[in-house]
Design a protein around this motif. Sequence first.
Motif, PDB file in Angstrom:
ATOM      1  N   GLU A 154       0.670  13.338   5.598  1.00  0.00           N
ATOM      2  CA  GLU A 154      -0.184  14.168   4.777  1.00  0.00           C
ATOM      3  C   GLU A 154       0.450  15.546   4.618  1.00  0.00           C
ATOM      4  N   ASP A 162      -0.003   0.346   8.438  1.00  0.00           N
ATOM      5  CA  ASP A 162      -0.528   0.530   7.091  1.00  0.00           C
ATOM      6  C   ASP A 162      -1.667  -0.457   6.834  1.00  0.00           C
ATOM      7  N   GLY A 163      -2.652  -0.016   6.083  1.00  0.00           N
ATOM      8  CA  GLY A 163      -3.741  -0.895   5.675  1.00  0.00           C
ATOM      9  C   GLY A 163      -4.944  -0.859   6.587  1.00  0.00           C
ATOM     10  N   CYS A 164      -4.906   0.015   7.584  1.00  0.00           N
ATOM     11  CA  CYS A 164      -6.042   0.105   8.509  1.00  0.00           C
ATOM     12  C   CYS A 164      -7.292   0.575   7.756  1.00  0.00           C
ATOM     13  N   PRO A 165      -8.418  -0.045   7.979  1.00  0.00           N
ATOM     14  CA  PRO A 165      -9.654   0.433   7.357  1.00  0.00           C
ATOM     15  C   PRO A 165      -9.944   1.879   7.739  1.00  0.00           C
ATOM     16  N   PRO A 166     -10.646   2.597   6.883  1.00  0.00           N
ATOM     17  CA  PRO A 166     -10.966   3.998   7.176  1.00  0.00           C
ATOM     18  C   PRO A 166     -12.149   4.120   8.137  1.00  0.00           C
ATOM     19  N   SER A 222       0.033  10.950  11.448  1.00  0.00           N
ATOM     20  CA  SER A 222      -0.643  10.876  10.140  1.00  0.00           C
ATOM     21  C   SER A 222      -1.743   9.837  10.187  1.00  0.00           C
ATOM     22  N   GLY A 223      -2.590   9.851   9.152  1.00  0.00           N
ATOM     23  CA  GLY A 223      -3.558   8.771   8.966  1.00  0.00           C
ATOM     24  C   GLY A 223      -4.878   8.958   9.681  1.00  0.00           C
ATOM     25  N   VAL A 224      -5.067  10.093  10.344  1.00  0.00           N
ATOM     26  CA  VAL A 224      -6.361  10.364  10.983  1.00  0.00           C
ATOM     27  C   VAL A 224      -6.839  11.747  10.543  1.00  0.00           C
ATOM     28  N   ILE A 241     -13.666   9.285   3.093  1.00  0.00           N
ATOM     29  CA  ILE A 241     -13.060  10.386   3.831  1.00  0.00           C
ATOM     30  C   ILE A 241     -11.727  10.710   3.194  1.00  0.00           C
ATOM     31  N   SER A 248       1.127   6.975  11.365  1.00  0.00           N
ATOM     32  CA  SER A 248       2.481   7.046  11.909  1.00  0.00           C
ATOM     33  C   SER A 248       2.402   7.402  13.391  1.00  0.00           C
ATOM     34  N   HIS A 267       0.836  -1.194   0.000  1.00  0.00           N
ATOM     35  CA  HIS A 267       0.000   0.000   0.000  1.00  0.00           C
ATOM     36  C   HIS A 267       0.870   1.244   0.000  1.00  0.00           C
ATOM     37  N   ASN A 268       1.745   1.328   0.953  1.00  0.00           N
ATOM     38  CA  ASN A 268       2.562   2.517   1.117  1.00  0.00           C
ATOM     39  C   ASN A 268       4.037   2.164   1.253  1.00  0.00           C
ATOM     40  N   TYR A 323     -12.445   5.615   0.350  1.00  0.00           N
ATOM     41  CA  TYR A 323     -12.377   5.594   1.807  1.00  0.00           C
ATOM     42  C   TYR A 323     -13.566   6.253   2.499  1.00  0.00           C
ATOM     43  N   THR A 354      -9.760   7.229  11.437  1.00  0.00           N
ATOM     44  CA  THR A 354      -8.737   6.816  10.481  1.00  0.00           C
ATOM     45  C   THR A 354      -9.199   7.161   9.066  1.00  0.00           C
ATOM     46  N   THR A 355      -8.202   7.367   8.174  1.00  0.00           N
ATOM     47  CA  THR A 355      -8.535   7.736   6.796  1.00  0.00           C
ATOM     48  C   THR A 355      -8.200   6.640   5.786  1.00  0.00           C
ATOM     49  N   GLY A 356      -7.608   5.544   6.248  1.00  0.00           N
ATOM     50  CA  GLY A 356      -7.186   4.494   5.328  1.00  0.00           C
ATOM     51  C   GLY A 356      -5.746   4.661   4.865  1.00  0.00           C
ATOM     52  N   THR A 357      -5.138   5.795   5.174  1.00  0.00           N
ATOM     53  CA  THR A 357      -3.728   6.022   4.829  1.00  0.00           C
ATOM     54  C   THR A 357      -2.860   5.638   6.031  1.00  0.00           C
ATOM     55  N   PRO A 358      -1.541   5.552   5.850  1.00  0.00           N
ATOM     56  CA  PRO A 358      -0.699   5.036   6.936  1.00  0.00           C
ATOM     57  C   PRO A 358      -0.760   5.886   8.201  1.00  0.00           C
ATOM     58  N   VAL A 397       4.755   2.525  11.815  1.00  0.00           N
ATOM     59  CA  VAL A 397       3.795   2.882  10.786  1.00  0.00           C
ATOM     60  C   VAL A 397       2.792   1.739  10.677  1.00  0.00           C
ATOM     61  N   TRP A 457       4.873   7.823   4.833  1.00  0.00           N
ATOM     62  CA  TRP A 457       3.639   8.161   5.553  1.00  0.00           C
ATOM     63  C   TRP A 457       3.517   9.682   5.608  1.00  0.00           C
ATOM     64  N   GLN A 507      -9.567  -4.169   2.784  1.00  0.00           N
ATOM     65  CA  GLN A 507      -9.367  -2.982   3.631  1.00  0.00           C
ATOM     66  C   GLN A 507     -10.665  -2.247   3.943  1.00  0.00           C
TER      67      GLN A 507
END
Lengths: 363, 363, 363, 363
Positions: free
Chosen positions: A17, D28-32, D69-71, A123, D88, A3-4, A121, D82-86, D26, A15, B360
Amino acid sequence: MSHNSFGHLFRVTTWGESHGPAIGCVVDGCPPLIPLSEADIQAELDRRKPGQSRFTTQRREADAVKILSGVFSHPETGEQVTTGTPISLLIENTDQRSKDYSDIAERYRPGHADITYDAKYGIRDYRGGGRSSARETAMRVAAGAVARKVVEGVTIRGALVQIGPHKIDRDRWDWDETAKNPFFCPDAKTAELWADYLDGIRKAGSSVGAVVEVVADGVPAGLGAPIYGKLDQDLASALMSINAVKGVEIGAGFEAAALTGEENADEIRIGKDGAPDYLSNKAGGILGGISSGQPVVARFAVKPTSSILTPRKSITRSGEEVDVMTKGRHDPCVGIRAVPVGEAMAAIVLADHFLRHRGQVGA
Amino acid sequence: MSHNSFGHLFRVTTWGESHGPAIGCVVDGCPPLIPLSEADIQAELDRRKPGQSRFTTQRREADAVKILSGVFSHPETGEQVTTGTPISLLIENTDQRSKDYSDIAERYRPGHADITYDAKYGIRDYRGGGRSSARETAMRVAAGAVARKVVEGVTIRGALVQIGPHKIDRDRWDWDETAKNPFFCPDAKTAELWADYLDGIRKAGSSVGAVVEVVADGVPAGLGAPIYGKLDQDLASALMSINAVKGVEIGAGFEAAALTGEENADEIRIGKDGAPDYLSNKAGGILGGISSGQPVVARFAVKPTSSILTPRKSITRSGEEVDVMTKGRHDPCVGIRAVPVGEAMAAIVLADHFLRHRGQVGA
Amino acid sequence: MSHNSFGHLFRVTTWGESHGPAIGCVVDGCPPLIPLSEADIQAELDRRKPGQSRFTTQRREADAVKILSGVFSHPETGEQVTTGTPISLLIENTDQRSKDYSDIAERYRPGHADITYDAKYGIRDYRGGGRSSARETAMRVAAGAVARKVVEGVTIRGALVQIGPHKIDRDRWDWDETAKNPFFCPDAKTAELWADYLDGIRKAGSSVGAVVEVVADGVPAGLGAPIYGKLDQDLASALMSINAVKGVEIGAGFEAAALTGEENADEIRIGKDGAPDYLSNKAGGILGGISSGQPVVARFAVKPTSSILTPRKSITRSGEEVDVMTKGRHDPCVGIRAVPVGEAMAAIVLADHFLRHRGQVGA
Amino acid sequence: MSHNSFGHLFRVTTWGESHGPAIGCVVDGCPPLIPLSEADIQAELDRRKPGQSRFTTQRREADAVKILSGVFSHPETGEQVTTGTPISLLIENTDQRSKDYSDIAERYRPGHADITYDAKYGIRDYRGGGRSSARETAMRVAAGAVARKVVEGVTIRGALVQIGPHKIDRDRWDWDETAKNPFFCPDAKTAELWADYLDGIRKAGSSVGAVVEVVADGVPAGLGAPIYGKLDQDLASALMSINAVKGVEIGAGFEAAALTGEENADEIRIGKDGAPDYLSNKAGGILGGISSGQPVVARFAVKPTSSILTPRKSITRSGEEVDVMTKGRHDPCVGIRAVPVGEAMAAIVLADHFLRHRGQVGA
């Protein structure tokens, strides 16, 4: 799973934003005992940094990188070197202007990832593009600086070879020129032409695409893992993963479609050193997915940014038709800053394949 | 690790040499309860089979696929379906003419993987190209037939859009035509022109390159995993991994480099069904690495095969300069057979990303 | 992703059901130029083969392995060696008695994977256990035979150290004995005791568990990749993946919980060769996830098979309560045949880590 | 590749040394769209924090976690999700006493990773154990806090069931007790005994091992991916990767070796809700590598730390024989703090398999 993360033995995970507190990456699998300082990485980052000319976005990013782990003083020399453990790199986001994002939160810019992130997502962090911002490419450049150290005998250079409809004249190619103009252009005359052309684009609030070429000299023969870890395949993957890239070529690329077998074959003689001496390089240094020892040559097309001052038809998050135009800072040709990014991705691919080859075959 | 495997959740591993006893693949991660028979797979294989016209190699491959595992009769219907365990597919190599390979063992064909396999491994199975033979692509097509079942609502079609310097006329595009000529050409008139042109190439013992376009209709929005599992990135990786491919484009591709932001932006309205209605598709159905719901469009360039009847300068394994020419069966345009292969690779990428997205995000 | 694959650089993918046409595996990433014949692999398979004594299942499996790819004659010696491309191994299933499976299709054996495969996939190939059959372990042994070649200086041996409540006497440990009795028992006296004990178990239609120990001598210091690719972690993963295994230990294992730091510390002196000389091996040859140069010692517990002649309470696929008992061939102690399987898995882990270490660190 | 990463779809990468500027991970892959705050993670970290009783090391770690990151705020509710992105996560290292490390740099502690890191990499960050320090486990706990959110219906709890030779009485098991004593002990009486026993160990400058049990209630049937992604296999891998762990068991574990098939079979009836009702749980909730719907039960053995006040024979980096003893802060039973770490690793495995199952099978 990727993914990343990118790469296998030399593995980079990024990682962050655009407008979060920081962005960063973890470089895992780096060999130990390689000299590595923040200055080494900073030098590469500075080549990518925006705001260095009127042709790139005026956003100011300090882009001061910190190494948080994975280095230590050499037991004998005391020099700071890698330890073989993960190298964590971090850049704080300092230029987060507090501004009103309600517009961008709601209105999808045509050609942007806004709409697809939301579709996937439900979001997105819309501030400055969030995760889809080109800001992420800073970490590619940082990781690429480490990768260059892993393949030290290899020289990886990039150049801009086309802006809009204007291509360089390859007969005037001079690598030294790339450091002398704000375009990484290897052809001084074309650089002048581009300056005028881009001024027009910039003043019109428009944008334009570009083509970048990356060349790696000194790549040893034998790198690449057929059938699904081909060197050209992984370069294509690496370069296509860069924001706004829409096409990738190796060697003759799409031109090869128009050639005959006679024209396309790179004939071989024995060189003075007894090694194969190729009479041409249509293959771009890769045969059957494996490096031949010739320079590895890749090219990629960058689309124009869709952040333009002319209104375009679009829709909102809640499903209403609107016109969208970008305000504020604006990048007439994102392809320029893609040059060091392309170099970095090539370096990462080569470092990974160097370690993979050594793992399977030794030497 | 991806030496001979492709994909993550839908994962294909191929094995086998051109003139070994068999070639095969293992498809792992396929969802259960999907109807799957040998006939389903054979139908796709037959589209790729050589020797179907005078424009492809006359090598006869029976290409009869066997399913060795991973299917069972449905507990209620009795129909043969997948079980969720690995699907092993095998094709015996029946056309292994016993011939003298001493020439090919020793002399490197320019543009072939002969020399790089030797450089990497110190050994290669040189019979018929061994592992680097296009024969391997049969297993891609077989695995792609399974992948198509996983993304059943998606229609994946390919077409040849250029042979040598001759491009199709896109205004005459008709998908039905692709089944009516030996070129998978969507433009009947151009197909006629190509027939003449290729006859000349063939009689001259020459070869020529081509460009293939693959279009996937019905791809739902949301597939793709930024930043390093982008849908376009994985398509680039998949297509560049095909033998002889030297370039990959998504949507407008390299043409996007010459466009302005105004020209390149795909404007959006609300469609009758309330879904986004894009007024153009320069993006090729992918924004920020994630599918938008538009057709996914990819293109790839295939170089001319270097197996030609004209002698070319080369060297031997032991380092002597020689002239090399190919004898016997010969393929004037390998790009033709790349059409079903390109479709198959696109299907595998889409199936993988469909499962990854479901993992996911659910649903 | 690891559904049916194990390892990274040395990667094994297995496929096949107990009563399908064949089972097989693909070994990817093997270094080139390693001598490898079917006889090499067959020798290991024959050690695992059932029906060699009255203490293992009487099912007769010819288990004749075929190498379908990845080997070729050495350019100088003509000996058959690996080429660096995937090695495909296949065993045809010859002993597929056509019998009535309606019982097993419907009734869940307590302690079997029947019920969970159905819960997961909604379907299973119930003939002979299908994918969950111990038959799959034949391919582990085959792949392990290749792995042994990769780490040629390492000696990997296994022994049964406990059957039911009866442990061996470690003071009588003699590796040569393991080849002289049907239990791979290193203690001749205990082997006699086991023969009597297991006869009783067998005649009662019962079964019993066992403990296997695997020792690798000659493992160089430095193998293992902290933090999540630890050598002991990967051994635990490898051994726990074997059918019916319920526990794994390294070195002192669970006994270490009862020790003090003084008792557990392996003290070190300088050996005659200048290398570290450990005075004990509580660590089982692994410190911090990395091999120390001492013998690597792992142990695993195998549960008794639930295929017994005594009826047990269970349910059917359609949700009715029933009593289930196994008819026909029956295995009083599946732990016996787990010995060569455990050796094979250890070999695969060591081969993988040998290549991984060489990739990152060289030499 | 898994040097410093764990999991596939839910993937955790950790970095950092004990005495570097920070440690982090990090995810990664967490659902949004999953609610996630720093407080959620901090709560778990506080359970692991050292210095909370006299029975754990007196090192003070603030362990204040930051989400980098990621929220982002939920578009409707404004809650941070969570946004689905990594994602950190970072913890600054605040308790880096500047002290003299020359001793530890040169002298290998018996039973420590000092010597193997040096053997592998030729270098190590020796300050406080560097990368091999138990400090790394803080990031496991942090990542585990995220994982718990992914499998929200599942309750994952851990308990210490043995210290040195002293086991709990399982008849007195009460989960509520684990929060009431400094040992995570579910048996109040044994906790008292342990307090006395450990005081003796502590005062003697010694240390002792322990056994931890982790139980996951509410795991749905169907998680796990045979053959090489078995749920028990991945639990074994996850738990064995924790510092100082030497053994892992599932369900009856090593005891199963001594049982007969009759004793070991978990009989099944139909429960009131129509679901299978197991009469025992020798299997530990996993059959054939797939969860059965019963509680998942795992146990792991933690060795005594080798940092003790009694001198032990060892050698130096430069090859001289010395006696080594630890000075300063010292942990009489590292197994205590391993309880929340074990829970976290189990949560990560379950989250990963939940997503993997949903990817392949849906729902």
